[in-house]
Structures are given as C-alpha cells and as structure tokens.
Enzyme design. Structure first.
Site, PDB file in Angstrom:
ATOM      1  NE  ARG A 181      17.537  12.726  -0.935  1.00 55.84           N
ATOM      2  CZ  ARG A 181      16.903  12.164   0.081  1.00 55.84           C
ATOM      3  NH1 ARG A 181      16.234  12.913   0.936  1.00 55.84           N
ATOM      4  NH2 ARG A 181      16.940  10.871   0.251  1.00 55.84           N
ATOM      5  NE  ARG A 193      11.864  -2.184  -1.891  1.00 54.34           N
ATOM      6  CZ  ARG A 193      10.650  -1.789  -1.542  1.00 54.34           C
ATOM      7  NH1 ARG A 193      10.499  -0.756  -0.736  1.00 54.34           N
ATOM      8  NH2 ARG A 193       9.581  -2.412  -1.987  1.00 54.34           N
ATOM      9  CE  LYS A 248       4.854   4.451   1.364  1.00 47.92           C
ATOM     10  NZ  LYS A 248       5.992   3.507   1.417  1.00 47.92           N
ATOM     11  NE  ARG A 284       5.391 -10.767   3.629  1.00 50.59           N
ATOM     12  CZ  ARG A 284       6.366 -10.368   2.822  1.00 50.59           C
ATOM     13  NH1 ARG A 284       6.086 -10.008   1.594  1.00 50.59           N
ATOM     14  NH2 ARG A 284       7.613 -10.327   3.242  1.00 50.59           N
ATOM     15  N   PRO A 340       0.811  -1.226   0.000  1.00 56.57           N
ATOM     16  CG  PRO A 340      -0.785  -1.577   1.639  1.00 56.57           C
ATOM     17  CD  PRO A 340       0.537  -2.079   1.144  1.00 56.57           C
ATOM     18  CD  GLU A 341       4.103   2.647  -3.662  1.00 59.57           C
ATOM     19  OE1 GLU A 341       4.279   3.795  -4.111  1.00 59.57           O
ATOM     20  OE2 GLU A 341       4.653   1.641  -4.141  1.00 59.57           O
TER      21      GLU A 341
END
Ligand SMILES: [Zn+2]
Length: 295
Positions: free
Chosen positions: A150, A249, A58, A111, A2-3
C-alpha cells in the site's frame, strides 16, 4: 454511520425475524434507493421464503430462492425495524418486507444515502462493485500483502472498501487507537510484527463492536469510541484527543499513545516502499515504537 458491526447486528436481526418466513410482497417507498433498478423487479419476491442471510463488509443480503437476493446498504443512517400489523408510514421509509402471515420488516433511512436492490448473486454483486475482502473474513496472508503493497496511510487503507470491506471512519480510528498507531503512519512502513499486531486488533475491535450490539456506549471504557464526541480525553493517558483530517475524514487520535513507526532503512529500501520525511528528525522518525497493547 453503520459499519461492519452494525451491519452484522442487522444481519442477526434478519436471521431472527425474517428467515423462515414467506413474503407476500416487497414494497418500495423511495425509489432513489434502487439506483435505477426497476421497481417491477421486486414482484418476483412475492410468495418467496427468506432462507438465509449473508454479510459482506457493510452490505447485507437475504436469500429468496427463486427470486434472488435482496441487498441492503445502510448509507449514513439506515436501519431495520420490525412491525406487527400495518407498516409504518413515515418519510424515512425506503422499503418494506411484508410477511404473508402479517407484519414485516421496514428498511428506514432518514438521510437516504442507503441502497436497496434485488440481485441474482451476492458474489457477482461484490465483484461488480470492486469490494475488497470482508474485514472479518480476511486472513493474515492477504492482509500482509495489502499492507506492504500500500502507498498511503493506514487510515486510508483501513477505510478503503476496495481493499478491506466493512471498516468506516469510526472503527478505523478505534483500531488505530487500540493498536497505538498514528493514523498517518505509511502502511508500507509496518514491519511483520506490527502488521500481525494490527491484524489481531482489527478482529478484536470489530468483534467487540458486535458483542456490544454495535453501541458505542456499551463498549469498554478504554475504547476511543466512548470518548471521541465530547472534546474527550484519551481513556488511556488523559491527554486531550486530537482531531485531524485523514483520508478526507475527521480523524481522532491520542497524540501521546499513537505514534508513527520508526522506519528501518534496510527493510524499507528492500521493499522499495515510499519514503516520507526520512531525512531529518521527522516525528515519524523520532517516534518511539509502542508495544501493541492487549488490554
Ligand atoms: Zn493517550
């Protein structure tokens, strides 16, 4: 996983099925989700009415005046389910909101990476967890400042919940695909126009996710999310999609459509942004600048 779009769908689900109802109680079925919060705390929820919901990144909140706010985080596999009569008994069950009138909402998470709690103030919760601004509530000025300051790649920036809350691995890849940007592009190398373009794409992609019920199969055909799982081909140019590790990822992108940004030496040095592979014909340097695509 879920995002932001998925959690927004859950928020709307609670809005439709829980807001306005009185809870007879909240039962806890897997204490691990409480992360040390005492189970007895949830006694406060008995007899309280759910009056509103909120989402930050989230995280999902439901307000029970007099008791506080329930907070949900869906981890990898969390979801909400409505039931009539008696709550389902199954191993995935984490918590249940029981309505005084019967029935309720089950929080399921096979999970068990999700979290559940009862907090006094969502704003305090968000700042205690050092979450960044919500990806859909963020404004241009804030985004510009984040990107230009950044160090590191665009992929890492988009996924950093402390910078921008709500975007995970799948939507980060989708956003960079739709923006025509290589995931490893140094964030600070983006000029004002590319930053503006990326900002627009973030909003467009997240809203598309929400509008299509956060179901990748319902997204338009030119979305990467529909093609990334099946040794897919780029829906735009037909090239085989490539997989790399970025920000820890598995990252999927089109090597033809997503290039680095050509560095403009003058503006980069003025900002003092970190340089990478700038000397001799790196792919970043050779990469042609793609116009942002609006399709
Ligand atoms: Zn392509």
């Amino acid at each position: 996983v879920p995002e932001l779009p998925d959690v927004e769908i859950f928020r709307r689900f609670l809005e439709r099925h829980a807001v306005g109802r009185v809870l007879s109680r909240v039962s806890i079925h897997d204490r691990r989700a409480l992360r040390g919060m005492p189970e007895s705390l949830f006694r406060r929820a008995a007899g309280k009415r759910v009056v509103s919901t909120r989402r930050h990144g989230k995280h999902l909140f439901a307000h029970l005046p007099g008791a506080g706010w329930l907070v949900f985080h869906f981890g990898m596999t969390g979801s909400l389910e409505r039931f009539e009569g008696v709550a389902p008994r199954e191993p995935a069950l984490v918590a249940v909101l029981h309505f005084a009138e019967g029935g309720g909402i089950a929080f399921l998470d096979p999970r068990k990476f999700g979290r559940f709690g009862l907090v006094d103030d969502p704003d305090d919760y968000v700042s205690d967890r050092s979450l960044g601004v919500d990806a859909l509530a963020m404004d241009r000025v804030h985004f510009d400042a984040l990107v230009s300051a950044r160090r590191g790649s665009l992929k890492a920036l988009l996924m950093d919940q402390g910078a921008v809350a709500g975007i995970g691995n799948l939507y980060a890849d989708e956003i960079l695909f739709q923006a025509g940007l290589h995931p490893l592009t140094p964030a600070a190398s983006l000029g004002p126009e590319r930053r503006a373009g990326l900002f627009g794409v973030i909003r467009r992609v997240l809203r598309a996710g929400i509008d299509h019920g956060a179901l990748s199969s319902r997204l338009p055909r030119h979305y990467l999310l529909r093609h990334r799982d099946d040794n897919g081909l780029c829906p735009r140019c037909g090239s085989p999609l490539r997989r790399i590790q970025a920000a820890g990822r598995t990252t999927v992108f089109c090597p033809r459509d997503q290039r680095g940004v050509r560095r403009r030496a003058s503006s980069a040095s003025k900002r003092g942004s970190p340089r990478r592979g700038s000397a001799s014909g790196s792919t970043v340097r050779k990469g042609r600048i793609h116009p942002l695509r609006s399709s």
